[in-house]
Motif scaffolding. Structure first.
Motif, mmCIF file in Angstrom:
data_model
loop_
_atom_site.group_PDB
_atom_site.id
_atom_site.type_symbol
_atom_site.label_atom_id
_atom_site.label_comp_id
_atom_site.label_asym_id
_atom_site.label_seq_id
_atom_site.Cartn_x
_atom_site.Cartn_y
_atom_site.Cartn_z
ATOM 1 N N LEU A 1 0.947 -1.306 0.379
ATOM 2 C CA LEU A 1 -0.129 -0.346 -0.049
ATOM 3 C C LEU A 1 0.604 1.401 0.168
ATOM 4 C CD1 LEU A 1 -2.345 -1.162 3.096
ATOM 5 C CD2 LEU A 1 -2.778 -1.392 0.522
ATOM 6 N N HIS A 2 0.622 1.878 -0.789
ATOM 7 C CA HIS A 2 1.607 3.200 -1.262
ATOM 8 C C HIS A 2 0.695 4.803 -1.513
ATOM 9 C CE1 HIS A 2 2.710 3.027 -4.936
ATOM 10 N NE2 HIS A 2 2.740 1.359 -5.465
ATOM 11 N N MET A 3 1.993 5.533 -2.105
ATOM 12 C CA MET A 3 1.124 6.674 -2.535
ATOM 13 C C MET A 3 0.924 6.826 -3.688
ATOM 14 S SD MET A 3 3.564 9.631 0.022
ATOM 15 C CE MET A 3 3.008 10.911 -0.499
ATOM 16 N N ASP A 4 -0.191 7.469 -4.462
ATOM 17 C CA ASP A 4 -0.692 7.535 -5.995
ATOM 18 C C ASP A 4 0.396 8.807 -6.709
ATOM 19 O OD1 ASP A 4 -2.626 6.327 -7.252
ATOM 20 O OD2 ASP A 4 -3.518 8.372 -7.322
ATOM 21 N N HIS A 5 0.281 8.083 -7.812
ATOM 22 C CA HIS A 5 0.685 9.086 -8.338
ATOM 23 C C HIS A 5 -0.389 9.059 -10.093
ATOM 24 C CE1 HIS A 5 1.807 4.595 -10.246
ATOM 25 N NE2 HIS A 5 0.957 5.097 -10.583
ATOM 26 N N GLY A 6 -1.754 8.822 -9.630
ATOM 27 C CA GLY A 6 -3.014 8.805 -10.782
ATOM 28 C C GLY A 6 -3.057 8.127 -11.753
ATOM 29 N N SER A 7 -2.013 7.002 -11.057
ATOM 30 C CA SER A 7 -2.861 5.670 -12.034
ATOM 31 C C SER A 7 -2.246 4.460 -12.034
ATOM 32 C CB SER A 7 -2.018 6.217 -13.483
ATOM 33 O OG SER A 7 -0.795 6.290 -13.187
ATOM 34 N N GLU B 1 -1.408 11.074 -0.355
ATOM 35 C CA GLU B 1 -1.226 10.903 0.915
ATOM 36 C C GLU B 1 -1.775 10.764 2.409
ATOM 37 O OE1 GLU B 1 2.394 13.916 3.006
ATOM 38 O OE2 GLU B 1 1.913 14.197 0.761
ATOM 39 N N GLU B 2 -2.205 12.501 2.195
ATOM 40 C CA GLU B 2 -3.821 12.037 3.054
ATOM 41 C C GLU B 2 -4.549 10.719 4.137
ATOM 42 O OE1 GLU B 2 -8.331 14.125 4.266
ATOM 43 O OE2 GLU B 2 -7.275 14.715 2.294
#
Length: 256
Positions: A212-218, A228-229
């Motif tokens: 599970l990690h932070m998103d880059h939009g795709s 991030e939130e």
């Protein structure tokens, strides 16, 4: 991935030194994302903490006695002592879009705490994950360890802070912060180690570093990504005393 950083366990920081791990970094980071970076069943709750819809067989208006949208096949794999579930409902078997919902158990009832939009593997889901297939493994997996480039935001999980999590800067700039925060999904890894430990008990061909990690939009290469939130919320909410697991897959597959 590189093995390094400061590993905190039981509230204490233990120091590890990253040595000779550049080759492992390329292997493991590819499992989570690459330079190509770019409504679910299971209840009516939203991001404001409403209780989710009723579980299977529960009368309307009552608290669910299991996490909604999870069928018998996967629910039987949730450990009896689990009182915290991160449910990832995929939009379709070949879709990179999904919804994450967090549940906790109080007495015999499950309550949804929050939900948010997320991404999974760019080619969707698979019940037989292999390295490079760009699909996220379907199943029930424990959540034991966390880490990232940034400082621990207040999680109860053992947390490794290390620059070794930094995504390579030859990747698309949108992906540079993907691993600022991560939670290891215990798929083909050794529990109780840093998320970037490269050990693959089932062999390299089965992939690894599914996080599970932070998103880059795709979509990702295999991981589940969110804002991030939402990652900060997840890190602060997961509690090893509640034996958290992630249950994830295409919504239809989850309900089977």
């Amino acid at each position: 991935m590189r093995n390094g950083g400061a590993l905190r366990q039981g509230g204490a920081i233990r120091t590890m030194v990253a040595v000779a791990a550049c080759g492992a970094l390329a292997m493991s980071l590819t499992a989570c994302g690459s330079s190509g970076h770019a409504s679910a069943d299971g209840g009516t709750g939203g991001p404001d903490g409403e209780t989710a819809g009723t579980g299977a067989g529960a009368p309307p208006g009552t608290a669910p006695t299991r996490v909604p949208g999870i069928g018998d096949r996967l629910w039987r794999r949730v450990p009896a002592g689990t009182r915290q579930v991160v449910a990832v409902y995929g939009a379709g078997p070949d879709s990179p879009d999904s919804t994450v919902r967090v549940f906790t158990k109080s007495g015999s009832s499950w309550k949804q705490l929050r939900s948010w939009a997320a991404h999974n593997g760019r080619k969707g889901w698979t019940s037989d994950h292999h390295e490079g297939d760009q699909r996220t493994p379907v199943g029930v997996f424990t959540l034991s360890d966390a880490g990232g480039v940034l400082a621990d935001p207040g999680t109860r999980l053992p947390y490794t802070r290390s620059a070794s999590f930094q995504a390579p800067h030859y990747w698309n700039k949108n992906s540079w912060h993907d691993f600022d925060y991560v939670v290891a999904i215990d798929y083909n890894r050794v529990r109780g180690t840093s998320p970037n430990d490269p050990t693959r008990p089932q062999g390299e061909h089965k992939g690894g570093s599914v996080w599970l990690h932070m998103d880059h939009g795709s979509g990702t290469s295999a991981c589940v990504s969110q804002s991030e939130e939402d990652m900060r919320y997840l890190l602060r909410t997961l509690d090893p005393r509640l034996h958290p697991v992630v249950v994830m897959g295409d919504s239809r597959d989850l309900a089977a």
